[in-house]
Design an enzyme around this catalytic site. Structure first.
Site, short mmCIF file in Angstrom:
data_model
loop_
_atom_site.label_atom_id
_atom_site.label_comp_id
_atom_site.label_asym_id
_atom_site.label_seq_id
_atom_site.Cartn_x
_atom_site.Cartn_y
_atom_site.Cartn_z
N TRP A 1 -7.19 2.30 31.31
CA TRP A 1 -7.58 1.55 32.50
C TRP A 1 -7.19 2.30 33.77
O TRP A 1 -7.88 2.20 34.79
CB TRP A 1 -6.91 0.17 32.48
CG TRP A 1 -7.01 -0.56 33.79
CD1 TRP A 1 -8.05 -1.32 34.23
CD2 TRP A 1 -6.02 -0.60 34.84
NE1 TRP A 1 -7.78 -1.83 35.48
CE2 TRP A 1 -6.54 -1.39 35.88
CE3 TRP A 1 -4.76 -0.04 35.01
CZ2 TRP A 1 -5.84 -1.65 37.05
CZ3 TRP A 1 -4.06 -0.28 36.17
CH2 TRP A 1 -4.60 -1.08 37.18
N HIS A 2 -6.11 3.07 33.71
CA HIS A 2 -5.61 3.71 34.92
C HIS A 2 -6.52 4.79 35.46
O HIS A 2 -6.44 5.12 36.65
CB HIS A 2 -4.22 4.30 34.66
CG HIS A 2 -3.12 3.28 34.72
ND1 HIS A 2 -2.81 2.45 33.66
CD2 HIS A 2 -2.25 2.95 35.71
CE1 HIS A 2 -1.80 1.67 34.00
NE2 HIS A 2 -1.45 1.94 35.23
N GLY A 3 -7.37 5.38 34.65
CA GLY A 3 -8.23 6.41 35.20
C GLY A 3 -9.16 7.03 34.19
O GLY A 3 -8.96 6.93 32.97
#
Length: 489
Positions: A325-327
């Site tokens: 989800w972070h990148g």
């Protein structure tokens, strides 16, 4: 626009003053805050306002539909497909196309998404996607009622203090307070709000940006001959502190602005680097995301009710997806999986009870065990940051190699050799200890509430907060300011 944008200097006082003058006029206040939030979000790129408006309309419609249909599960799935589908399209299309192009040796497949400025991910997309998901699932579970008013729901998803990087709020923490009966007409704990905002700007403009300017040149050349032999651990330290101050600084400002408009939102950070286990770290770091992944992914997968093996599987899925989800980089997926492994090791240690089985460990003083646990947890988190800060796997591995293999003459060079950087960290630590001493064990809201009975202390704290805000602006680096790190997520 964002909190460090120069136009925010006039935007905030104008919006806050207008909100205050309109008190008692409910519909006008809702319209003002909603309009201001859309202006804030679309300041440089007005086209993105259409996207967040589409999100609000679809999620609101799904919520209303859930309250009227018997096919609730089908409706919920449709809402989740929309939210996650749009998120994945914008966020992960470049990654998938570049990966496919590399696998089939056809670079033209990723020609468009690799051109600078061609593919832009709307700022804050992940956060308002998760806000919408939390709302729909809570309505489906009958934890929250469907919101009948589109304007109120639009404000819930787009209110500018928490729009871009959270905290990720549940309906009962914000949406329910937008009803006519509960809508605030005055600030909530204005002095606490002022202190939070001042601390947030100090963390961002003075601490995070200083650490960032010191560490960025090394990470940009981590695999270049120019950094050959340089010890990477101090730079991982710098980045570990930079991301804490950057993100928690944003959260402090957001929560402070929320209080200024009368809304109290949950903490997002609680001294995470004082954690003595990875499990405790995730209870202190980005707390609203951790609880979101727990309540809307880990528990629905059956992590709390299944066998030990299934629980381990759920932990790995949750952390791996949480990392991804972070990148849009496979490194983020790996970083999340690493934390999943750390969590399983932590759980295994607790279940086996090794501390109780080895009498030699029991003879070690509790304070020493605490210190060792804290140091181990911090370094595990810190070393894993190599895969978070650097998006190329080979460069991340090179960074970790330089933790162990370096020239003795290059232990502290470049930004890591700047004594003022480390002194700033020490000064901040002393300030935290002084504030903790002043609180004497009381919670932060209790502490500020008690100040109303002590005018001298109240004035001292208010003056200190204003002074800290002025110092932050004066010490901020001139020129282009570094954007908040989590804006990219």
């Amino acid at each position: 626009m964002n909190f460090i944008h120069r136009d925010f200097i006039w935007f905030l006082p104008l919006v806050w003053t207008s909100w205050w003058l309109l008190r008692g006029k409910y519909s006008a206040q809702i319209a003002l805050l909603l309009g201001a939030s859309l202006v804030f979000y679309g300041w440089k790129r007005p086209s993105v306002v259409g996207l967040i408006a589409m999100y609000a309309l679809v999620d609101w419609s799904i919520g209303v539909w859930l309250g009227r249909t018997r096919r609730r599960r089908t409706v919920l799935v449709l809402g989740l497909i929309f939210n996650l589908g749009v998120l994945c399209f914008f966020k992960y299309t470049p990654l998938f196309l570049t990966t496919l192009a590399a696998l089939v040796h056809r670079p033209e497949l990723a020609a468009y998404v690799t051109q600078p400025g061609k593919w832009v991910v709307p700022m804050g997309l992940s956060f308002y996607s998760f806000t919408g998901i939390a709302y729909m699932v809570d309505v489906y579970r009958r934890i929250s009622a469907a919101e009948p008013n589109l304007a109120r729901f639009g404000l819930f998803t787009s209110f500018f203090p928490q729009l871009v990087a959270g905290p990720i709020l549940r309906p009962r923490e914000f949406l329910t307070h937008l009803s006519p009966a509960e809508f605030p007409q005055r600030p909530e704990a204005l002095m606490e709000a002022l202190c939070l905002i001042a601390r947030g700007y100090f963390k961002k403009l003075v601490l995070a940006d200083t650490f960032g300017f010191a560490a960025d040149p090394f990470f940009a050349e981590v695999a270049h001959p120019a950094t050959a032999g340089v010890w990477s651990l101090p730079y991982l330290y710098l980045y570990t502190w930079q991301i804490l101050f950057d993100f928690s600084g944003y959260t402090d400002i957001a929560r402070g602005l929320g209080l200024a408009f009368g809304f109290r939102w949950p903490e997002n950070f609680r001294a995470p680097y004082l954690a003595v286990s990875v499990q405790e770290f995730w209870r202190r770091w980005h707390m609203t995301l951790s609880r979101f992944l727990r309540d809307y992914l880990y528990i629905p997968l059956g992590g709390k009710e299944g066998s030990t093996l299934w629980a381990a599987y759920c932990v790995m899925v949750t952390f791996t997806l949480g990392g991804f989800w972070h990148g849009a980089s496979w490194n983020f997926l790996l970083w999340g999986a690493m934390h999943g492994v750390f969590m399983l090791i932590n759980r295994g240690w607790q279940k086996l009870g090794l501390l109780r089985r080895f009498s030699a460990l029991q003879t070690i003083p509790a304070s020493v065990r605490w210190g060792l646990s804290l140091a181990l947890t911090f370094h595990v988190v810190c070393l894993a940051r190599a895969f978070f800060r650097i998006t190329h796997f080979s460069e991340s591995c090179e960074c970790l190699r330089k933790v162990l293999c370096f020239d003795s003459g290059k232990v502290f060079v470049g930004g890591a050799a700047d004594l003022s950087v480390w002194l700033l960290l020490g000064v901040y630590g002393i300030g935290v200890l002084v504030f903790a001493r002043l609180r004497r064990g009381a919670s932060v809201p209790e502490f500020f509430a008690a100040l109303h009975t002590r005018p001298f202390t109240r004035g001292l704290i208010a003056g200190g907060a204003i002074g800290l805000l002025v110092v932050s602006i004066l010490l901020a680096r001139t020129g282009e300011k570094m954007p908040f790190i989590y804006f990219q997520f």
